[in-house]
Design a protein around this motif. Structure first.
Motif, PDB file in Angstrom:
ATOM      1  N   PRO A 266      -2.998  -3.333  -4.839  1.00  0.00           N
ATOM      2  CA  PRO A 266      -1.953  -2.893  -3.909  1.00  0.00           C
ATOM      3  C   PRO A 266      -0.935  -1.967  -4.562  1.00  0.00           C
ATOM      4  CG  PRO A 266      -2.332  -5.240  -3.697  1.00  0.00           C
ATOM      5  CD  PRO A 266      -3.132  -4.805  -4.883  1.00  0.00           C
ATOM      6  N   GLU A 267      -0.804  -1.980  -5.895  1.00  0.00           N
ATOM      7  CA  GLU A 267       0.106  -1.029  -6.553  1.00  0.00           C
ATOM      8  C   GLU A 267      -0.243   0.411  -6.157  1.00  0.00           C
ATOM      9  OE1 GLU A 267      -1.392  -3.371  -8.688  1.00  0.00           O
ATOM     10  OE2 GLU A 267       0.006  -3.862 -10.311  1.00  0.00           O
ATOM     11  N   LEU A 268      -1.539   0.620  -5.980  1.00  0.00           N
ATOM     12  CA  LEU A 268      -1.974   1.980  -5.657  1.00  0.00           C
ATOM     13  C   LEU A 268      -1.501   2.407  -4.272  1.00  0.00           C
ATOM     14  CD1 LEU A 268      -5.488   1.930  -7.282  1.00  0.00           C
ATOM     15  CD2 LEU A 268      -3.408   3.018  -8.101  1.00  0.00           C
ATOM     16  N   TYR A 269      -1.367   1.443  -3.352  1.00  0.00           N
ATOM     17  CA  TYR A 269      -0.795   1.784  -2.038  1.00  0.00           C
ATOM     18  C   TYR A 269       0.633   2.282  -2.244  1.00  0.00           C
ATOM     19  CZ  TYR A 269      -4.489  -1.447  -0.439  1.00  0.00           C
ATOM     20  OH  TYR A 269      -5.662  -2.088  -0.248  1.00  0.00           O
ATOM     21  N   ALA A 270       1.343   1.560  -3.098  1.00  0.00           N
ATOM     22  CA  ALA A 270       2.736   1.930  -3.360  1.00  0.00           C
ATOM     23  C   ALA A 270       2.810   3.334  -3.962  1.00  0.00           C
ATOM     24  CB  ALA A 270       3.382   0.927  -4.302  1.00  0.00           C
ATOM     25  N   LEU A 271       1.941   3.578  -4.939  1.00  0.00           N
ATOM     26  CA  LEU A 271       1.904   4.889  -5.588  1.00  0.00           C
ATOM     27  C   LEU A 271       1.595   5.985  -4.565  1.00  0.00           C
ATOM     28  CD1 LEU A 271       1.985   6.394  -8.303  1.00  0.00           C
ATOM     29  CD2 LEU A 271      -0.488   6.125  -8.387  1.00  0.00           C
TER      30      LEU A 271
ATOM     31  N   SER B 200       1.615  -1.159   1.624  1.00  0.00           N
ATOM     32  CA  SER B 200       2.306  -1.105   0.336  1.00  0.00           C
ATOM     33  C   SER B 200       3.478  -2.094   0.291  1.00  0.00           C
ATOM     34  CB  SER B 200       2.784   0.311   0.039  1.00  0.00           C
ATOM     35  OG  SER B 200       3.907   0.611   0.839  1.00  0.00           O
ATOM     36  N   PHE B 201       3.931  -2.562   1.483  1.00  0.00           N
ATOM     37  CA  PHE B 201       5.018  -3.556   1.526  1.00  0.00           C
ATOM     38  C   PHE B 201       4.490  -4.949   1.836  1.00  0.00           C
ATOM     39  CE2 PHE B 201       7.112   0.472   2.741  1.00  0.00           C
ATOM     40  CZ  PHE B 201       8.016   0.533   1.701  1.00  0.00           C
TER      41      PHE B 201
ATOM     42  N   PHE C  97       7.207  -9.218   3.838  1.00  0.00           N
ATOM     43  CA  PHE C  97       7.675  -7.986   3.205  1.00  0.00           C
ATOM     44  C   PHE C  97       7.963  -8.205   1.723  1.00  0.00           C
ATOM     45  CE2 PHE C  97      11.030  -5.123   1.863  1.00  0.00           C
ATOM     46  CZ  PHE C  97      10.528  -3.900   2.273  1.00  0.00           C
ATOM     47  N   THR C  98       7.561  -7.217   0.891  1.00  0.00           N
ATOM     48  CA  THR C  98       7.858  -7.316  -0.535  1.00  0.00           C
ATOM     49  C   THR C  98       7.972  -5.929  -1.154  1.00  0.00           C
ATOM     50  OG1 THR C  98       7.113  -8.132  -2.651  1.00  0.00           O
ATOM     51  CG2 THR C  98       5.414  -7.443  -1.119  1.00  0.00           C
ATOM     52  N   LEU C  99       8.697  -5.840  -2.258  1.00  0.00           N
ATOM     53  CA  LEU C  99       8.751  -4.591  -3.021  1.00  0.00           C
ATOM     54  C   LEU C  99       8.051  -4.763  -4.362  1.00  0.00           C
ATOM     55  CD1 LEU C  99      12.423  -3.377  -2.393  1.00  0.00           C
ATOM     56  CD2 LEU C  99      10.320  -2.291  -1.593  1.00  0.00           C
ATOM     57  N   LYS C 100       7.329  -5.892  -4.520  1.00  0.00           N
ATOM     58  CA  LYS C 100       6.819  -6.213  -5.856  1.00  0.00           C
ATOM     59  C   LYS C 100       5.778  -5.215  -6.349  1.00  0.00           C
ATOM     60  CE  LYS C 100       3.174  -9.491  -4.626  1.00  0.00           C
ATOM     61  NZ  LYS C 100       2.784 -10.869  -4.535  1.00  0.00           N
ATOM     62  N   TRP C 101       5.012  -4.603  -5.418  1.00  0.00           N
ATOM     63  CA  TRP C 101       4.007  -3.615  -5.847  1.00  0.00           C
ATOM     64  C   TRP C 101       4.683  -2.379  -6.436  1.00  0.00           C
ATOM     65  CZ3 TRP C 101       0.424  -6.776  -6.156  1.00  0.00           C
ATOM     66  CH2 TRP C 101       0.079  -7.669  -5.131  1.00  0.00           C
ATOM     67  N   TYR C 102       5.833  -2.056  -5.849  1.00  0.00           N
ATOM     68  CA  TYR C 102       6.571  -0.905  -6.372  1.00  0.00           C
ATOM     69  C   TYR C 102       7.101  -1.202  -7.774  1.00  0.00           C
ATOM     70  CZ  TYR C 102       6.309   1.416  -1.889  1.00  0.00           C
ATOM     71  OH  TYR C 102       5.845   2.034  -0.779  1.00  0.00           O
TER      72      TYR C 102
ATOM     73  N   ASN D  44       3.104  -8.533   1.259  1.00  0.00           N
ATOM     74  CA  ASN D  44       3.149  -9.547   0.206  1.00  0.00           C
ATOM     75  C   ASN D  44       1.870 -10.379   0.207  1.00  0.00           C
ATOM     76  OD1 ASN D  44       4.007 -11.134  -1.844  1.00  0.00           O
ATOM     77  ND2 ASN D  44       5.580 -12.234  -0.674  1.00  0.00           N
ATOM     78  N   SER D  45       0.723  -9.704   0.175  1.00  0.00           N
ATOM     79  CA  SER D  45      -0.566 -10.413   0.151  1.00  0.00           C
ATOM     80  C   SER D  45      -1.597  -9.417  -0.336  1.00  0.00           C
ATOM     81  CB  SER D  45      -0.909 -10.909   1.567  1.00  0.00           C
ATOM     82  OG  SER D  45      -2.286 -10.742   1.802  1.00  0.00           O
ATOM     83  N   MET D  46      -2.612  -9.900  -1.071  1.00  0.00           N
ATOM     84  CA  MET D  46      -3.646  -8.998  -1.574  1.00  0.00           C
ATOM     85  C   MET D  46      -4.559  -8.513  -0.458  1.00  0.00           C
ATOM     86  SD  MET D  46      -3.399  -8.588  -4.885  1.00  0.00           S
ATOM     87  CE  MET D  46      -4.979  -8.467  -5.705  1.00  0.00           C
ATOM     88  N   SER D  47      -4.508  -9.209   0.676  1.00  0.00           N
ATOM     89  CA  SER D  47      -5.454  -8.904   1.754  1.00  0.00           C
ATOM     90  C   SER D  47      -5.133  -7.560   2.406  1.00  0.00           C
ATOM     91  CB  SER D  47      -5.391 -10.013   2.803  1.00  0.00           C
ATOM     92  OG  SER D  47      -5.921  -9.541   4.002  1.00  0.00           O
ATOM     93  N   ARG D  48      -6.194  -6.923   2.916  1.00  0.00           N
ATOM     94  CA  ARG D  48      -5.977  -5.661   3.610  1.00  0.00           C
ATOM     95  C   ARG D  48      -5.829  -5.887   5.116  1.00  0.00           C
ATOM     96  NH1 ARG D  48     -10.812  -2.449   0.677  1.00  0.00           N
ATOM     97  NH2 ARG D  48     -10.226  -3.163  -1.383  1.00  0.00           N
TER      98      ARG D  48
END
Lengths: 355, 260
Positions: B229-234, B31-32, B44-49, B34-38
């Motif tokens: 990735p937003e869903l990981y954050a959620l 969730s942190f 590190f990023t907070l952009k998905w949140y 900074n790449s679409m890859s799994r």
């Protein structure tokens, strides 16, 4: 009318009759014990008075007022329950203050009352403690304190000492009597323990199968039981079938013995009650009957003997030791022979069978 | 215990925790990312949140979930508590029968419950949020009953009688004596109903109708398009919420124990 009056009160649970047309009156300020085996109706009588049950028929009066339909919370009566029934989520202080808070008493009044009540039950300084930190005996004292701070006219006690050990029970008996004297209110006490009843009460009501068997002072009940049930339930007795030949002469087990009872008529079948401690043992031929000792048990204060006399085995208490197999004679002074009428009605027959 | 034995037991414990929590740790980690890859770490990023809040799909599903969960668990708690009180005062045979009937929804396969509820609802009402709430109440009530009933059974009848004896009206006795004893059971029943409702996918899927999505059904539809990735954050937020709730409950219990 007396202070508390039961007037033809009947109660049954699921078609089983528990109390049948019970009449009972209790004087103000007395210590009355309802005594009987389990299922005799004593607890039901108490619950009817407390307002937890409604009678099927009949009336209950308190101080001249009909309280039959009055709910428990409006009766000037408080109860000490058998299993304490303290509120587990409250401190001791909160438990005791429960009734006073409902009456909207002032904070100072309540604090004073709590102090007084805890002192009365010998638990000063326990205000803030929680319920589970107390022993059974202490919990029972708190239950008593919680009931009496409300200054009830009548205190009901439902086998309150049943769960305590012997020594503690005896101490609590004396404390209850002390509390009774200090408060000067009416105590109604339910127990199946005859010793408790004899120690504490002014009046004992012996009950069996929903009927009152006898009402009297502890001395009356013990020394002059009116029927075989009472004689057998209170203490131990030798109960023997006999025939009242005439006033002051009774025949049983083939011998004629003088007694002090009169007015039973002539040649009337009766039950003869002789307490084991009233039988005196002597050398053979000296008493009214000879027998052989078949058993001798040491009981602390006395020896408990079985003496076989022909068909009948006597129970005898004596402080002297006797060998098993020894031949003795029995003697009883006339005053210690208690004569009882044989049951006549069907109801009385039921009581007799239960013995 | 010897050193080797102790070491082995710690190793075993460590493995258990690893297998239990590794998947969630991976999720939080991603969730942190900074790449679409799994599989690749892109920094590190907070952009998905942040983008969570602007994603209408997710926000509407979240709203629906909160509404359904709260409504169903509150109603189920009220119903279940009343039912538990009713069952407690029933005759033994009737109580056993009721408890048996209560057990069935717990044991029944979710898919069967889902389909049968759907068939039932379509006869009376269009499927939508309302029917999902009804369905969730239906499967949550047993959990509430099973949490409240033991509290009732441990509450002695004599305590209620003692309250009445001391002058309490039946209502006062309920508030001051019965409710404080019952409340922990009601609360845990409510929390369980809450979790069950949040968790549920199968029954919701069958009873929701078109256009309505809870978080779980929304995740399922997203799966076909590939998960954002937003869903990981959620999911991380949801996990942390549950975790905090759990800590709070334990904390409260410890305080109570110490007070005694």
């Amino acid at each position: 009318m007396e202070f508390i009056q039961f007037d033809h009160v009947s109660k049954s649970y699921e078609k089983q009759l528990i109390l049948d047309e019970l009449d009972l009156s209790v004087k103000e300020n007395s210590f009355v014990t309802l005594l009987g085996p389990s299922g005799c109706g004593k607890t039901t009588t108490l619950r009817l008075l407390g307002g937890f049950e409604k009678p099927d028929s009949g009336k209950i009066y308190l101080n001249g007022n009909d309280i039959t339909a009055l709910p428990a919370n409006l009766r000037p009566i408080n109860t000490v329950f058998q299993k304490y029934a303290l509120f587990p989520h409250m401190t001791i202080e909160e438990n005791i203050a429960f009734g006073l808070n409902i009456q909207k008493k002032s904070k100072d009044y309540i604090d004073d009352k709590i102090k007084y009540a805890l002192k009365l039950v010998n638990l000063d300084g326990f205000e803030k403690r929680s319920i589970d930190s107390l022993s059974g005996g202490q919990q029972q004292r708190i239950a008593i304190a919680r009931a009496i701070v409300n200054e009830p006219k009548v205190l009901l006690l439902d086998e309150p000492l049943g769960a305590l050990d012997l020594k503690l029970r005896q101490n609590m008996q004396y404390e209850l009597m002390k509390i009774k004297q200090e408060l000067g209110i009416t105590f109604i006490y339910v127990t199946h323990d005859q010793e408790e009843a004899l120690t504490m009460s002014d009046t004992i009501v012996v009950m069996n199968q929903g009927y009152i068997q006898q009402i009297g002072t502890p001395e009356d009940i013990y020394n002059e039981p009116e029927n075989a049930f009472v004689a057998d339930f209170i203490g131990e007795s030798n109960i023997i079938e006999g025939i009242m030949i005439k006033d002051e002469l009774v025949s049983f087990l083939g011998v004629q013995v003088p007694c002090v009872d009169k007015g039973f008529g002539t040649m009337k079948p009766v039950d003869v009650v002789i307490r084991p401690e009233d039988v005196e043992l002597d050398a053979p031929g000296k008493g009214f009957m000879d027998g052989t000792i078949t058993d001798c048990l040491f009981k602390g204060v006395h020896y408990e003997l079985d003496v076989q006399c022909g068909e009948y085995e006597w129970l005898v208490h004596t402080t002297k030791y006797f060998e098993v197999g020894q031949n003795v004679s029995l003697n009883v002074i006339p005053f210690n022979i208690q004569i009882m009428n044989k049951p006549e009605s069907e109801d009385e027959e039921v009581m007799k069978e239960d013995v | 215990m010897t050193k080797a034995k102790k070491g082995a037991s710690y190793l075993y414990l460590g493995l258990v925790f690893l297998f239990l929590y590794a998947p969630i740790l991976v999720l939080i980690f991603l969730s942190f990312n900074n790449s679409m890859s799994r599989t690749v770490w892109g920094g590190f990023t907070l952009k998905w949140y942040l983008s969570l809040t602007s994603n209408d799909n997710i926000m509407s599903a979240l709203g629906t979930t909160i509404r359904i969960t709260l409504a169903s668990s509150i109603l189920a708690t009220i119903l279940g508590t009343s039912a538990a009180i009713g069952i407690h005062y029933m005759k033994k045979r009737h109580a056993a029968l009721m408890l048996g009937a209560t057990n069935i929804p717990l044991l029944n396969a979710d898919i069967v419950t889902g389909i049968s509820l759907m068939l039932l609802f379509t006869r009376f009402t269009p499927l939508g949020e309302f029917s999902v709430v009804l369905a969730h109440i239906a499967f949550s009530v047993p959990y509430v009953i099973f949490n409240v009933l033991p509290r009732l059974q441990s509450l002695s009848e004599a305590c209620i009688e003692a309250a009445l004896d001391l002058g309490a009206t039946p209502t006062y006795a309920f508030c001051k004596v019965v409710w404080p004893e019952l409340f922990p059971g009601v609360l845990s029943g409510f929390l369980m109903a809450l979790t069950m409702s949040l968790d549920d996918f199968t029954i919701t899927y069958f009873t929701k109708g078109a256009g309505v999505n809870t978080l779980s059904t929304m995740l399922y539809t997203q799966l076909r398009k590939g998960i954002q990735p937003e869903l990981y954050a959620l999911s991380t937020i949801l996990f942390l919420l549950a975790f905090v709730l759990l800590l709070l409950m334990n904390f409260k219990r410890d305080i109570k124990k110490e007070a005694k």
